[in-house]
Design a protein around this motif. Structure first.
Motif, PDB file in Angstrom:
ATOM      1  N   GLU A 107       0.790  -1.240   0.000  1.00 36.44           N
ATOM      2  CA  GLU A 107       0.000   0.000   0.000  1.00 36.44           C
ATOM      3  C   GLU A 107       0.816   1.282   0.000  1.00 36.44           C
ATOM      4  OE1 GLU A 107      -2.812  -0.161   3.250  1.00 36.44           O
ATOM      5  OE2 GLU A 107      -3.273  -2.265   2.830  1.00 36.44           O
ATOM      6  N   THR A 108       2.148   1.184   0.121  1.00 34.89           N
ATOM      7  CA  THR A 108       2.932   2.418   0.229  1.00 34.89           C
ATOM      8  C   THR A 108       4.248   2.294  -0.544  1.00 34.89           C
ATOM      9  OG1 THR A 108       4.442   1.950   2.067  1.00 34.89           O
ATOM     10  CG2 THR A 108       2.186   2.475   2.667  1.00 34.89           C
ATOM     11  N   ASP A 109       4.953   3.424  -0.660  1.00 37.54           N
ATOM     12  CA  ASP A 109       6.293   3.428  -1.260  1.00 37.54           C
ATOM     13  C   ASP A 109       7.368   3.543  -0.195  1.00 37.54           C
ATOM     14  OD1 ASP A 109       5.162   3.544  -3.791  1.00 37.54           O
ATOM     15  OD2 ASP A 109       4.971   5.740  -3.682  1.00 37.54           O
ATOM     16  N   ALA A 110       6.980   3.405   1.063  1.00 39.93           N
ATOM     17  CA  ALA A 110       7.942   3.656   2.138  1.00 39.93           C
ATOM     18  C   ALA A 110       9.024   2.594   2.183  1.00 39.93           C
ATOM     19  CB  ALA A 110       7.213   3.690   3.482  1.00 39.93           C
ATOM     20  N   TYR A 111      10.153   2.980   2.730  1.00 43.86           N
ATOM     21  CA  TYR A 111      11.244   2.046   3.017  1.00 43.86           C
ATOM     22  C   TYR A 111      10.992   1.541   4.431  1.00 43.86           C
ATOM     23  CZ  TYR A 111      15.966   0.179   3.062  1.00 43.86           C
ATOM     24  OH  TYR A 111      17.053  -0.660   3.112  1.00 43.86           O
ATOM     25  N   ALA A 112      10.741   0.239   4.560  1.00 43.98           N
ATOM     26  CA  ALA A 112      10.307  -0.300   5.853  1.00 43.98           C
ATOM     27  C   ALA A 112      11.446  -1.022   6.572  1.00 43.98           C
ATOM     28  CB  ALA A 112       9.142  -1.257   5.652  1.00 43.98           C
ATOM     29  N   ILE A 113      11.822  -0.489   7.726  1.00 43.55           N
ATOM     30  CA  ILE A 113      12.863  -1.095   8.547  1.00 43.55           C
ATOM     31  C   ILE A 113      12.166  -1.827   9.694  1.00 43.55           C
ATOM     32  CG2 ILE A 113      14.965  -0.654   9.875  1.00 43.55           C
ATOM     33  CD1 ILE A 113      15.120   2.094   8.478  1.00 43.55           C
ATOM     34  N   ALA A 114      12.531  -3.085   9.891  1.00 41.97           N
ATOM     35  CA  ALA A 114      11.898  -3.856  10.969  1.00 41.97           C
ATOM     36  C   ALA A 114      12.807  -3.884  12.188  1.00 41.97           C
ATOM     37  CB  ALA A 114      11.612  -5.274  10.490  1.00 41.97           C
ATOM     38  N   ASP A 115      12.311  -3.352  13.299  1.00 34.92           N
ATOM     39  CA  ASP A 115      13.031  -3.511  14.566  1.00 34.92           C
ATOM     40  C   ASP A 115      12.969  -4.995  14.938  1.00 34.92           C
ATOM     41  OD1 ASP A 115      14.013  -2.186  17.282  1.00 34.92           O
ATOM     42  OD2 ASP A 115      12.539  -3.720  17.798  1.00 34.92           O
ATOM     43  N   LEU A 116      14.092  -5.508  15.404  1.00 38.83           N
ATOM     44  CA  LEU A 116      14.094  -6.934  15.781  1.00 38.83           C
ATOM     45  C   LEU A 116      14.505  -7.061  17.245  1.00 38.83           C
ATOM     46  CD1 LEU A 116      15.877  -9.830  13.823  1.00 38.83           C
ATOM     47  CD2 LEU A 116      15.139  -9.915  16.182  1.00 38.83           C
ATOM     48  N   CYS A 117      13.497  -7.283  18.096  1.00 37.12           N
ATOM     49  CA  CYS A 117      13.779  -7.506  19.511  1.00 37.12           C
ATOM     50  C   CYS A 117      12.625  -8.326  20.084  1.00 37.12           C
ATOM     51  CB  CYS A 117      13.931  -6.195  20.264  1.00 37.12           C
ATOM     52  SG  CYS A 117      14.691  -6.441  21.894  1.00 37.12           S
ATOM     53  N   PHE A 118      12.802  -8.851  21.296  1.00 35.25           N
ATOM     54  CA  PHE A 118      11.762  -9.715  21.861  1.00 35.25           C
ATOM     55  C   PHE A 118      11.031  -9.109  23.048  1.00 35.25           C
ATOM     56  CE2 PHE A 118      14.834 -12.452  19.739  1.00 35.25           C
ATOM     57  CZ  PHE A 118      13.995 -13.036  18.806  1.00 35.25           C
ATOM     58  N   CYS A 119      11.476  -7.921  23.501  1.00 37.87           N
ATOM     59  CA  CYS A 119      10.889  -7.423  24.755  1.00 37.87           C
ATOM     60  C   CYS A 119       9.400  -7.122  24.627  1.00 37.87           C
ATOM     61  CB  CYS A 119      11.664  -6.220  25.284  1.00 37.87           C
ATOM     62  SG  CYS A 119      11.907  -4.906  24.103  1.00 37.87           S
ATOM     63  N   GLU A 120       8.927  -6.817  23.414  1.00 39.73           N
ATOM     64  CA  GLU A 120       7.482  -6.605  23.240  1.00 39.73           C
ATOM     65  C   GLU A 120       6.734  -7.932  23.156  1.00 39.73           C
ATOM     66  OE1 GLU A 120       9.760  -5.555  20.959  1.00 39.73           O
ATOM     67  OE2 GLU A 120       9.573  -3.400  20.583  1.00 39.73           O
ATOM     68  N   TYR A 121       7.460  -9.023  22.983  1.00 42.80           N
ATOM     69  CA  TYR A 121       6.844 -10.325  22.688  1.00 42.80           C
ATOM     70  C   TYR A 121       6.926 -11.335  23.820  1.00 42.80           C
ATOM     71  CZ  TYR A 121       6.935  -8.460  17.983  1.00 42.80           C
ATOM     72  OH  TYR A 121       6.735  -7.661  16.876  1.00 42.80           O
ATOM     73  N   THR A 122       7.811 -11.065  24.794  1.00 44.72           N
ATOM     74  CA  THR A 122       7.974 -12.027  25.884  1.00 44.72           C
ATOM     75  C   THR A 122       7.111 -11.644  27.089  1.00 44.72           C
ATOM     76  OG1 THR A 122       9.919 -10.769  26.622  1.00 44.72           O
ATOM     77  CG2 THR A 122      10.332 -12.717  25.270  1.00 44.72           C
ATOM     78  N   SER A 123       6.631 -12.672  27.791  1.00 44.86           N
ATOM     79  CA  SER A 123       5.777 -12.428  28.963  1.00 44.86           C
ATOM     80  C   SER A 123       6.554 -11.729  30.080  1.00 44.86           C
ATOM     81  CB  SER A 123       5.195 -13.753  29.465  1.00 44.86           C
ATOM     82  OG  SER A 123       6.187 -14.763  29.414  1.00 44.86           O
ATOM     83  N   HIS A 124       7.876 -11.924  30.126  1.00 44.61           N
ATOM     84  CA  HIS A 124       8.696 -11.298  31.170  1.00 44.61           C
ATOM     85  C   HIS A 124       9.280  -9.961  30.728  1.00 44.61           C
ATOM     86  CE1 HIS A 124      11.668 -13.100  28.578  1.00 44.61           C
ATOM     87  NE2 HIS A 124      11.105 -14.278  28.786  1.00 44.61           N
ATOM     88  N   GLY A 125       9.162  -9.618  29.448  1.00 47.12           N
ATOM     89  CA  GLY A 125       9.611  -8.304  28.978  1.00 47.12           C
ATOM     90  C   GLY A 125      11.105  -8.172  28.754  1.00 47.12           C
TER      91      GLY A 125
END
Ligand code: PBG
Length: 332
Positions: A107-125
């Motif tokens: 849907e866009t022409d943007a350059y998309a950079i993906a942050d790669l970390c687990f703190c948003e995904y783990t139950s313990h943070g």
């Protein structure tokens, strides 16, 4: 005494632009955006005025708002529908970031950079796999080498979903090498890595942790993020990531660490990015709400200073507002 040397001669309106040493352009800026699998409508982030968590369905529209200002790149952060011990929604093919990346691509022409970390995904943070007795001994929380395997999986799934660039932010030793190797083996040789190479254990991340719901449930990040007291260590971190194949190096936070931005600039020839983090944004907003600072002026001056210190690129929550002013012909 007769004064013949007069630096002020070069400060009149006509000549100032000719002798200006630093300039800021919308193409230097990267806008962080938050995509949230748990919301159906945009939800404002209280501690980061003007920023919202956006549903997956609305991410294309959100990113187009960014590109309309002249900013061409976004850094994507995801809030998953559920969290678990290992953060498995980070590498799911139908994970929140993967779905968002596909939409941004379509849907866009943007350059998309993906942050790669687990703190948003783990139950313990925490930013990786925690050892079983971690809550009792928070000094040794995250298992570096076990986490590398999950980093590899997540990088591949982000690349498959269309990430233009991968930005690992977990501060695991060896993370850049593992990602480069995995991407190359899977034929993603053209996907660059922006390493959060020099990331300090900073209290300036507070508002972000509210926004992305990623505060550690116990302990802190002191044994994987850097000690704010250390400057030489930043060069060491930067060099290790260069050896492992990083394409761009980031220093984070930005304003309290401008000396480090300058050091990294001088010790490597890769592009240097600086992350003007959530706390840097929130404090200027808070002071301007009180009428104590002129928000537009301090935002522009902050970003200009980060460039002057040696950054080529700036990740900032001010990206859109500053780009609008620049596009309207304002000098910062
Ligand atoms: C995740 C991550 C953080 C930020 C970016 N990625 C938080 C943290 O390390 O605790 C902070 C960004 C900001 O404050 O704007 N590892």
């Amino acid at each position: 005494m007769e004064i013949t040397k007069r630096p002020r001669r070069l400060r009149s309106d006509g000549v100032r632009p000719l002798v200006s040493e630093t300039s800021l352009s919308p193409s230097d800026l990267i806008a962080p955006v938050f995509v949230d699998a748990t919301v159906e409508e945009r939800v404002p982030i209280e501690s980061m005025p003007g920023h919202e968590r956006v549903p997956v369905e609305g991410i294309g529209e959100r990113v187009r708002e960014v590109t309309e200002t002249g900013v061409e790149a976004v850094m994507l952060f995801g809030i998953p529908e559920e969290k678990d011990e290992r953060g498995s929604r980070a590498w799911a093919d139908d994970g929140v970031v993967q779905r968002a990346l596909r939409r941004i691509d379509e849907e866009t022409d943007a350059y998309a950079i993906a942050d790669l970390c687990f703190c948003e995904y783990t139950s313990h943070g925490h930013c990786g796999i925690v050892e079983e007795d971690a809550a009792e001994d928070p000094r040794q929380t995250v298992d570096n080498d076990a986490t590398l395997e999950l980093i590899e999986r997540t990088a591949l799934s982000q690349a498959e979903a269309g990430a233009d660039m991968i930005a690992p932010s977990g501060m695991m030793d060896g993370m850049v090498g593992v990602i480069r190797d995995a991407l190359d083996r899977a034929d993603f040789t053209e996907v660059p890595i922006m390493s959060y190479a020099v990331k300090y254990e900073s209290a300036f991340y507070g508002p972000f942790r509210d926004a992305a719901d990623g505060a550690p449930a116990f302990g802190d990040r002191r044994h994987y993020q850097m000690d704010p007291a250390n400057r030489r260590e930043a060069i060491r971190e930067a060099k290790l990531d260069v050896e492992q194949g990083a394409d761009t190096l980031m220093v984070k936070p930005a304003l309290p660490y401008l000396d480090v931005v300058r050091d990294v600039r001088e010790h490597t020839d890769l592009p240097v990015a600086a992350y003007n983090v959530s706390g840097e944004y929130a404090m200027l907003h808070a002071a301007s709400e009180k009428g104590w600072l002129d928000l537009k002026a301090v935002a522009g001056e902050s970003l200009l200073s980060i460039k002057r210190a040696g950054a080529d690129l700036i990740l900032t929550y001010f990206a859109e507002s500053v780009a609008k002013r620049l596009s309207a012909g304002r000098q910062m």
